[in-house]
Design an enzyme around this catalytic site. Structure first.
Site, PDB file in Angstrom:
ATOM      1  N   ASP A   1      20.383  -0.939  25.576  1.00  0.00           N
ATOM      2  CA  ASP A   1      20.628   0.463  25.271  1.00  0.00           C
ATOM      3  C   ASP A   1      21.462   0.542  23.997  1.00  0.00           C
ATOM      4  O   ASP A   1      22.553  -0.016  23.919  1.00  0.00           O
ATOM      5  CB  ASP A   1      21.379   1.116  26.436  1.00  0.00           C
ATOM      6  CG  ASP A   1      21.377   2.637  26.355  1.00  0.00           C
ATOM      7  OD1 ASP A   1      20.727   3.177  25.446  1.00  0.00           O
ATOM      8  OD2 ASP A   1      22.033   3.263  27.212  1.00  0.00           O
TER       9      ASP A   1
ATOM     10  N   ASP B   1      15.870   4.708  22.127  1.00  0.00           N
ATOM     11  CA  ASP B   1      17.043   3.851  22.002  1.00  0.00           C
ATOM     12  C   ASP B   1      17.248   2.898  23.163  1.00  0.00           C
ATOM     13  O   ASP B   1      18.330   2.345  23.332  1.00  0.00           O
ATOM     14  CB  ASP B   1      18.301   4.720  21.837  1.00  0.00           C
ATOM     15  CG  ASP B   1      18.505   5.664  23.019  1.00  0.00           C
ATOM     16  OD1 ASP B   1      17.568   5.819  23.835  1.00  0.00           O
ATOM     17  OD2 ASP B   1      19.598   6.243  23.122  1.00  0.00           O
ATOM     18  N   GLU B   2      16.228   2.682  23.983  1.00  0.00           N
ATOM     19  CA  GLU B   2      16.408   1.771  25.103  1.00  0.00           C
ATOM     20  C   GLU B   2      15.091   1.124  25.516  1.00  0.00           C
ATOM     21  O   GLU B   2      14.007   1.660  25.299  1.00  0.00           O
ATOM     22  CB  GLU B   2      17.047   2.472  26.301  1.00  0.00           C
ATOM     23  CG  GLU B   2      16.257   3.637  26.831  1.00  0.00           C
ATOM     24  CD  GLU B   2      16.909   4.295  28.037  1.00  0.00           C
ATOM     25  OE1 GLU B   2      17.575   3.591  28.828  1.00  0.00           O
ATOM     26  OE2 GLU B   2      16.763   5.520  28.194  1.00  0.00           O
TER      27      GLU B   2
END
Length: 360
Positions: free
Chosen positions: A11, A110-111
């Protein structure tokens, strides 16, 4: 030690704000708030806030006007730049995909999950962090687990720039007395419904009567929430692309919509845009959902299943307009959204997904 399968959840730390600071190094260390067009006098919400801004109680989803009231004098408000974040995300995922022996499953800008067989998952996590930083100058945190649920939750204990291991072995030691809200996919509404049954902690959820949960939440989600109490979930990371279940469009209006005609016009536009996204995939629409936020800030969502799946734009627009006719026209409208749910492609989704996969 014998190598065993692990799931790593990567993350990115304050991703959007971090990308902006890379572009404007002079913002490092300042409270940075990204949202809307970057004008806190307009109606929009915070997309992300830097750690410095979060210290003042500013977080994602908060109206910019409220964020402005909480923010210190040196806070910087910036507009959302989707293209920049997409480019940074692609570079991050490409870097992680190049790690040896890793399977990557993207779950957001974003992960992602990494599947790896190793006798030292912390070493793999450090390698992932180092590779991402070298390629992008961005930092990330890594959750290490024996399945996706535990890896995802573990990440929060590693932030920022760290890592944490959460497995069946230490699940109840770490999570047992935590509130159910700390579980992946449990929002405030579900937390309240669980509390109505006397379930307030993760341990209590694990010990709850499964049939009682099935009665409350249905056969799929009831079982999911019960197993979530013990940290159970899928453990296989698959790089098969996520198949979208729906497409949606929504708008926060700078001036409230005050008449039925204004609402209808807005719904026609939103529904047409959502339909166009579905049409581009060649998939029929089977259900239309409407989201409304009345002034000052009361949100409601509801939907309607179509008589049959359709590729007819007019049918989808008409369904959205019909839903709009059920609104309280005595109240001014601040936001409208239309979501078109699609028929799954032939063969469905070949990958086992968690029930909350689409909500991340």
């Amino acid at each position: 030690m014998t190598p065993v399968p692990w799931v790593l959840h990567v993350d990115m730390d304050q991703f959007i704000a971090a990308v902006e600071v890379l572009r404007r190094p002079e913002l490092a260390g300042k409270p940075v708030i990204v949202g809307g067009r970057g004008d806190p006098t307009e109606r929009a919400v915070v997309s992300t806030a830097s750690y410095e801004a979060r210290k003042f109680g500013i977080g994602s989803g908060m109206p910019l006007k409220i964020a402005a009231r909480k923010a210190p004098e040196d806070a910087v408000f910036l507009p959302v730049d989707h293209a920049a974040y997409e480019a940074a995300s692609e570079e991050v995922m490409s870097t992680l995909r190049g790690l040896p022996g890793v399977v990557l499953e993207v779950i957001g800008w974003d992960e992602c999950f990494l599947g790896v067989t190793s006798d030292d998952p912390e070493r793999v996590a450090r390698e992932a962090q180092a590779a991402v930083f070298e390629a992008t100058s961005l930092h990330c945190s890594v959750g290490i687990g024996d399945n996706k649920v535990r890896a995802k939750i573990a990440t929060e204990f590693g932030k920022p720039r760290g890592m944490f291991r959460l497995t069946a072995e230490n699940w109840f030691e770490v999570m047992g007395e935590k509130p159910t809200r700390d579980l992946w996919g449990v929002g405030p509404k579900v937390q309240k419904r669980l509390a109505d049954h006397g379930i307030e902690t993760v341990r209590q959820l694990a010990d709850a009567d499964r049939q009682e949960l099935v009665t409350e939440f249905g056969p799929k989600m009831g079982v999911w929430y019960h197993e979530l109490g013990s940290g159970l979930g899928p453990a296989v990371v698959d790089d098969t692309p996520w198949i979208a279940r729906s497409h949606s469009r929504e708008t926060t209006y700078q001036h409230n919509l005050t008449t039925p005609d204004e609402v209808e016009s807005a719904l026609r536009e939103l529904a047409a845009e959502a339909f166009a996204d579905c049409e581009a995939e060649g998939r029929a629409v089977t259900r239309v959902n409407l989201k409304v936020r009345y002034a000052p800030f009361i949100t409601k969502t509801f939907g309607r299943k179509l008589a049959e799946p359709t590729l007819d734009r007019d049918v989808v627009v008409a369904a959205a307009v019909a839903l709009g006719e059920t609104l309280d026209h005595e109240r001014e409208v601040r936001l409208l959204g239309v979501r078109a749910e699609m028929v799954m492609p032939e063969g469905g989704d070949p990958v086992e997904r968690t029930p909350v996969r689409g909500r991340i």
